[in-house]
Structure formats: C-alpha cells, structure tokens
Design an enzyme around this catalytic site. Structure first.
Site, mmCIF file in Angstrom:
data_model
loop_
_atom_site.group_PDB
_atom_site.id
_atom_site.type_symbol
_atom_site.label_atom_id
_atom_site.label_comp_id
_atom_site.label_asym_id
_atom_site.label_seq_id
_atom_site.Cartn_x
_atom_site.Cartn_y
_atom_site.Cartn_z
ATOM 1 N N TYR A 77 13.873 1.762 -26.416
ATOM 2 C CA TYR A 77 12.693 2.336 -25.747
ATOM 3 C C TYR A 77 11.414 1.744 -26.322
ATOM 4 O O TYR A 77 10.480 1.416 -25.603
ATOM 5 C CB TYR A 77 12.666 3.860 -25.887
ATOM 6 C CG TYR A 77 11.576 4.480 -25.043
ATOM 7 C CD1 TYR A 77 11.842 4.881 -23.736
ATOM 8 C CD2 TYR A 77 10.277 4.620 -25.531
ATOM 9 C CE1 TYR A 77 10.846 5.401 -22.930
ATOM 10 C CE2 TYR A 77 9.268 5.145 -24.734
ATOM 11 C CZ TYR A 77 9.559 5.539 -23.435
ATOM 12 O OH TYR A 77 8.564 6.045 -22.652
ATOM 13 N N ARG A 387 0.572 -12.462 8.656
ATOM 14 C CA ARG A 387 -0.597 -12.444 7.791
ATOM 15 C C ARG A 387 -1.793 -12.611 8.719
ATOM 16 O O ARG A 387 -2.227 -13.709 9.014
ATOM 17 C CB ARG A 387 -0.563 -13.579 6.757
ATOM 18 C CG ARG A 387 0.232 -13.247 5.511
ATOM 19 C CD ARG A 387 -0.404 -12.132 4.713
ATOM 20 N NE ARG A 387 0.292 -11.824 3.459
ATOM 21 C CZ ARG A 387 0.558 -10.591 3.043
ATOM 22 N NH1 ARG A 387 0.238 -9.536 3.763
ATOM 23 N NH2 ARG A 387 1.142 -10.394 1.888
#
Ligand SMILES: *Cc1c(COP(=O)(O)O)cnc(C)c1O
Length: 461
Positions: A77, A387
């Site tokens: 972690y 786009r």
C-alpha cells in the site's frame, strides 16, 4: 543483373509472440449494433468491432519485457518499490523533479487544475483537449486557444501546426495582465489538431516569453515522443539527435507536466503529474490521497507502475517511433490515393478525415463526423470516432461550441495492427466515399451534461 530496388523498406522492430483472434460480423449485424448504440461508436460493444481505431488510449500492445515487469509488481500500500522504479524512469528520461502517479491523465489534470488555477484566471493552451479543459473549467479557469491559425485549416501543410501563436499569447497578457494567467498548457503532438507537433524553436520562444512574465508552462506530455520524432524528421539541427535527447530537451523547457501514459508510454492504464515546483508538489501530494490514492500508487497497482517504467523507455527508441508514425503515414497515403479528404500533413497517432469535405450536404448541426463514423462502422466493422461539434460540447453558458474542424479520427493503437489491416481500413473509407452523396445526417436524442461525446445518442434523419 541490376536490381530494381530504389529504396529499402523498414518493418516493425518486433515480432509476434501471442495473437488475439478477431471476430467478423455481417452488415446486418453491424446495422443492428450501431442502432442499439445510438449511432455513437463509443457505445458499441467491442465484440462487434473488427478493427478498432476508436482510440490509441490504453489500447497498446505491451512487450514481453513489460509483461515480465508485471510479475515484479510490488503491491504494498505504501512505499511500493514499483513506485520508485517509475519515479526513476521519469527522472531519467523526462527530468521532472517531483512525481505524483495517477490512475490516468485526467486524474493528473484534476489535481493540477485545482492547485494551479484561481477562480476567474485564464488558461491559454495550444488547442483545447476535452478532459483538460473540463478540469480547467471545473477549477474556475477560462480556457483560451492560442494555437497558430494554420492548425484550424485541415489543408494547410505547415510542418508544426502545434505551435503556439506568440501574438495571441502576448495579447492575452496585454489585456488581462500576467497575474490573471494561471499557466500555459502546452500539449505535445496536439491531439485535437490531428496529432500535430510543435517545433523546438517555437517552444524556446514560448519559454522566453513566459519566463519574462512569470507564467509557468505545463506540458501535456501525452504524446511527447511522437512530437520528438517529428522534430527529428523536420527541424533543422535535430537530425542527428535521438528521440530520447529531444524528449528531454522538450521537458527541460517546461515547468511541470500531466501525462496519460495510456498513449506514448505503451501501457493500458496509468498516468502521472510532474512538477519542478516544491510547493505545487507539496499540495499535489496532499490532494492525490483525496482523489486517487496514496502518493506512492495514485490509483495504480504496483504492476501498472512497473509496466509504465518499462514502456517509457521503449517509447523513446528511435526505431519504435519510426515504425509507429510510419504506419500512420502509410494509412494516410493510402487514403489520399483514394481521394479521401484528410487533415494534412498526416499526424502522429491517426488519420483525421475531414467530414465537412466528405459530406458537404450536411450542416454542422447534422453531425457530419458522427454520421461518417457510423457509416464506416456499418460498412466494415472498423470503429473510428467523432472529433467535431459533439466532442466540442457546450460553453459555461450552455451554448454549443462550433469548432472549425469536423473530423473523424482513425486512431492507430501502438504495436497492435499490421499493414494489411491498414489496407482494409483505407478500402472501407474509399467505398463509403464512393457513395457519399446518399448519406443522411443525424439528430441528437440524448445529451449528457459532461463530455457528451462519450454517451450521447442519435437517430438517423
Ligand atoms: C488522453 C489524453 C488526456 C487524458 O488522459 P486520460 O488518460 O484519457 O485520462 C489528456 N490530454 C491528451 C492530449 C490526451 O490525449
């Protein structure tokens, strides 16, 4: 006997060790699929797609070395060894002092925008990018386009259409004062302009100007190696420099960066924010735990950071970029042979077809690029994306942006498809072009509030 060979071909600097089988579909199946997807290629299931040119984002093939690195992932972690390997690679190849990993590019944009933009400040950039601008606006900033005018003209052959127009930048500073400018976003190989590079000369001039006014340059380095390849090919004085050297020089002229490693860096997920400013780093290290995860993993698994560290190195290999951009150029040349109107010069990550020129019978409100992407899919199962006006979205007042460019993007994932796939793609575009006069437009029937192009739905007129 005299040889007939006038030039030596090049090929990909890798061979295949594993393959992924593709599914083919009938035209009837594809029509059903695109209807169900509301004529939005983002809403298709990938199992209904034959050749997937939706995006080059996260769709790269990893190398055997990257897959091996996966097994070395340290899933601690806190303080993962994999994080330190990633940090080392960024220090070594890009040179930025401080690094914050994030799950992908927009995670970095969110944190950076919140730290560096004060409400009401302007954020100039060499053309907008969808997620970049949204985060700037959510942080209270106002985006201002300062790319050279040539970038808005699909036929202009300027070799560095990603350049900043210094006059536009200077005017902005003159009108509002430098203190009203949060920073300049400088994207390498500008995505929305068609994968177009800036020149080192332009970057140096921008650096001189911004330094004088105390304006930081934040580098959207998502496609920095592709930009470096074009500098090597086109800019006087750079032919003998390696991509690795040019990338480092670009980074050294900027103050910080956001990176979507899903593009250049040859991974399927990952990104980071980098800065040379200890104060910005301090704040970023604090904010990242709110949005992404601890500052030594930023939403990524240890293995993702391992693969990214290797991918960064592989992306800077001259032969890799030659093959990568070379494949894009190959498709562009094929399309031009068939007379298809495309953005020129051909950019680094895909071919952008000029949908206005392809379908002149459609007004921009009938979504020519959205229409064309759906037609190409129905023809061959090749998936591309819009786009244009759909991607451009609306401004803060809710009015539609009307971008000059209305494009369909054929984006090429790195190390995934062969030259024969490119032939199939070009032939499909050519066949749709032959019957272009019969094509009708679309009407939007569902519009999401943010980044509408991802989830909007349409019906045929
Ligand atoms: C993809 C991209 C981003 C956003 O990155 P994600 O990893 O998709 O979140 C930002 N800037 C540019 C130029 C991009 O192409």
């Amino acid at each position: 006997m005299a040889t007939k060979i006038t030039r030596r071909s090049w090929a990909e600097p890798y061979k295949m060790k594993m393959v992924e089988l593709l599914k083919t579909t009938s035209r009837a199946q594809r029509i059903k699929a695109i209807r169900e997807a509301g004529f939005n290629t983002f809403l298709l299931r990938s199992e209904d797609v034959y050749i997937d040119l939706l995006t080059d984002s996260g769709t790269n093939s990893m190398s055997d070395r990257q897959w091996s690195a996966f097994m070395l992932g340290d899933e601690a972690y806190a303080g993962s060894q994999s994080y330190y390997k990633l940090e080392d690679a960024i220090h070594k190849y890009y040179g930025y002092k401080y690094v914050i990993p994030t799950h992908q590019g927009r995670g970095a944009e969110n944190i950076l925008s919140q730290i560096m933009i004060k409400k009401g400040q302007y954020v100039p950039g060499n053309m907008y990018f969808t997620t970049t601008r949204v985060h700037q606006e959510l942080a209270g900033g106002i985006f201002v386009d300062v790319i050279i005018e040539e970038a808005h003209d699909p036929n202009n052959l300027h070799p560095f259409k990603g350049n900043v127009d210094l006059q536009k930048l200077e005017n902005l500073v003159k009108i509002h004062g430098a203190e009203k400018i949060a920073y300049l976003t400088l994207a390498s190989n500008v995505n929305m302009a068609g994968g177009q590079p800036f020149s080192m000369e332009n970057l140096k001039a921008v650096r001189d100007f911004t330094k004088k006014h105390g304006i930081p340059i934040i580098h959207d380095m998502t496609r920095v190696a592709e930009n470096a390849y074009f500098i090597q090919q086109r800019e006087p004085g750079y032919q003998e420099k390696s991509i690795r050297e040019i990338v480092r020089e670009i980074c050294d002229h900027t103050d910080g960066a956001t990176m979507s490693a899903k593009k250049d860096a040859l991974v399927n997920i990952g990104g980071f924010m980098a800065t040379n400013d200890p104060q910005v780093f301090e704040e970023a290290r604090n904010l990242v735990v709110v949005y992404e995860g601890l500052h030594t993993y930023g939403g990524l698994a240890g293995r993702d950071m391992e693969a990214m560290a290797v991918g960064i190195k592989e992306s800077l290999d001259d032969r890799h970029q030659h093959a990568r951009v070379g494949q894009v150029l190959y498709l562009g040349e094929k399309m031009q042979e068939y007379g298809i109107p495309i953005v020129k010069p051909v950019g680094g990550h895909g071919i952008f077809v000029d949908a206005r020129a392809f379908l002149p019978q459609l007004s921009q409100d009938q979504f020519p690029a959205q229409t064309l992407a759906a037609e190409i899919y129905m023809d061959s199962g090749v998936r591309t994306m819009e786009r244009g006006i759909v991607s451009a979205g609306r401004n803060a007042k809710g009015e539609n942006y009307y971008p000059k460019l209305e494009l369909v993007r054929f984006t090429i994932p790195r190390r995934v498809y062969t030259q024969a796939h490119m032939d199939v793609v070009a032939e499909s575009a050519a066949l749709v072009y032959e019957r272009r006069k019969k094509i009708r437009g679309l009407r939007m029937v569902y519009e999401p509030k943010y980044l509408r192009f991802f989830q909007a739905r349409f019906e045929q007129l």
